[in-house]
Design a protein around this motif. Sequence first.
Motif, PDB file in Angstrom:
ATOM      1  N   THR A 247      70.334 -37.214  68.810  1.00  0.00           N
ATOM      2  CA  THR A 247      69.916 -37.977  67.658  1.00  0.00           C
ATOM      3  C   THR A 247      69.837 -39.435  67.611  1.00  0.00           C
ATOM      4  O   THR A 247      70.533 -39.887  68.464  1.00  0.00           O
ATOM      5  CB  THR A 247      70.480 -37.439  66.440  1.00  0.00           C
ATOM      6  N   ASN A 248      68.720 -39.770  67.031  1.00  0.00           N
ATOM      7  CA  ASN A 248      68.713 -41.603  66.878  1.00  0.00           C
ATOM      8  C   ASN A 248      68.991 -41.989  65.369  1.00  0.00           C
ATOM      9  O   ASN A 248      68.937 -43.050  64.881  1.00  0.00           O
ATOM     10  CB  ASN A 248      67.493 -42.094  67.167  1.00  0.00           C
TER      11      ASN A 248
ATOM     12  N   ARG B  85      71.210 -42.882  62.695  1.00  0.00           N
ATOM     13  CA  ARG B  85      72.419 -43.677  62.263  1.00  0.00           C
ATOM     14  C   ARG B  85      73.602 -42.697  61.809  1.00  0.00           C
ATOM     15  O   ARG B  85      74.908 -42.660  62.026  1.00  0.00           O
ATOM     16  CB  ARG B  85      72.524 -45.062  62.174  1.00  0.00           C
TER      17      ARG B  85
ATOM     18  N   ARG C 132      74.700 -39.758  63.590  1.00  0.00           N
ATOM     19  CA  ARG C 132      75.246 -39.970  64.698  1.00  0.00           C
ATOM     20  C   ARG C 132      76.716 -40.503  64.230  1.00  0.00           C
ATOM     21  O   ARG C 132      77.632 -39.769  64.909  1.00  0.00           O
ATOM     22  CB  ARG C 132      74.804 -41.273  65.371  1.00  0.00           C
ATOM     23  N   ASP C 133      76.977 -41.029  63.272  1.00  0.00           N
ATOM     24  CA  ASP C 133      78.333 -41.496  62.819  1.00  0.00           C
ATOM     25  C   ASP C 133      79.067 -39.931  62.433  1.00  0.00           C
ATOM     26  O   ASP C 133      80.202 -40.092  62.629  1.00  0.00           O
ATOM     27  CB  ASP C 133      78.280 -42.587  62.055  1.00  0.00           C
TER      28      ASP C 133
ATOM     29  N   LEU D 198      80.254 -38.170  65.457  1.00  0.00           N
ATOM     30  CA  LEU D 198      81.295 -38.961  66.215  1.00  0.00           C
ATOM     31  C   LEU D 198      82.599 -38.761  65.459  1.00  0.00           C
ATOM     32  O   LEU D 198      83.465 -38.493  66.119  1.00  0.00           O
ATOM     33  CB  LEU D 198      80.735 -40.317  66.486  1.00  0.00           C
TER      34      LEU D 198
ATOM     35  N   VAL E  62      77.511 -37.611  71.318  1.00  0.00           N
ATOM     36  CA  VAL E  62      76.237 -38.005  70.551  1.00  0.00           C
ATOM     37  C   VAL E  62      75.441 -38.550  71.768  1.00  0.00           C
ATOM     38  O   VAL E  62      76.032 -39.182  72.687  1.00  0.00           O
ATOM     39  CB  VAL E  62      76.044 -38.968  69.587  1.00  0.00           C
TER      40      VAL E  62
ATOM     41  N   SER F 220      71.920 -40.497  72.606  1.00  0.00           N
ATOM     42  CA  SER F 220      71.049 -41.264  71.728  1.00  0.00           C
ATOM     43  C   SER F 220      69.962 -42.010  72.503  1.00  0.00           C
ATOM     44  O   SER F 220      70.479 -42.296  73.869  1.00  0.00           O
ATOM     45  CB  SER F 220      71.382 -42.088  70.628  1.00  0.00           C
TER      46      SER F 220
END
Length: 125
Positions: free
Chosen positions: A95-96, A98, A101-102, A105, A111, A113
């Motif tokens: 994924t891009n 944010r 992604r966070d 993580l 992740v 990206s």
Amino acid sequence: MTVLIDTNAFLMASQFKIDLLDELKWLLGSVRIVVPDIVLSELEGLSRGKGNHAAAARLGLLFARKCEVIPSSGIGTPDDQILMSARDLQCGVVTNDRRLRDQVLDEGLPVVSLAGKQKLELIRR
């Protein structure tokens, strides 16, 4: 390794002219690539439009249909469903986005990206 692909990752394939599936195989080696059915639904909806975004979604659908499709929970937002699927499978997410992604993580999952608009990178915490 198993990775799950988010909708925006399929869109970036067209936007940045990368072969997403080949890049994943190059980066990760032997990889199982899965796509939640909610991602297919999002791409289908976006592809019905006009313009660059719709064209990117149509290309994304071509890539997505080459992957293993898994059922989504149907609970919450598409991002919630992607996160739940990644948690259940204990897999990485491409994924891009944010925020997503966070969240991934924070779950201790990796992740993948886009780095520098030309290649993919693997991120772990």
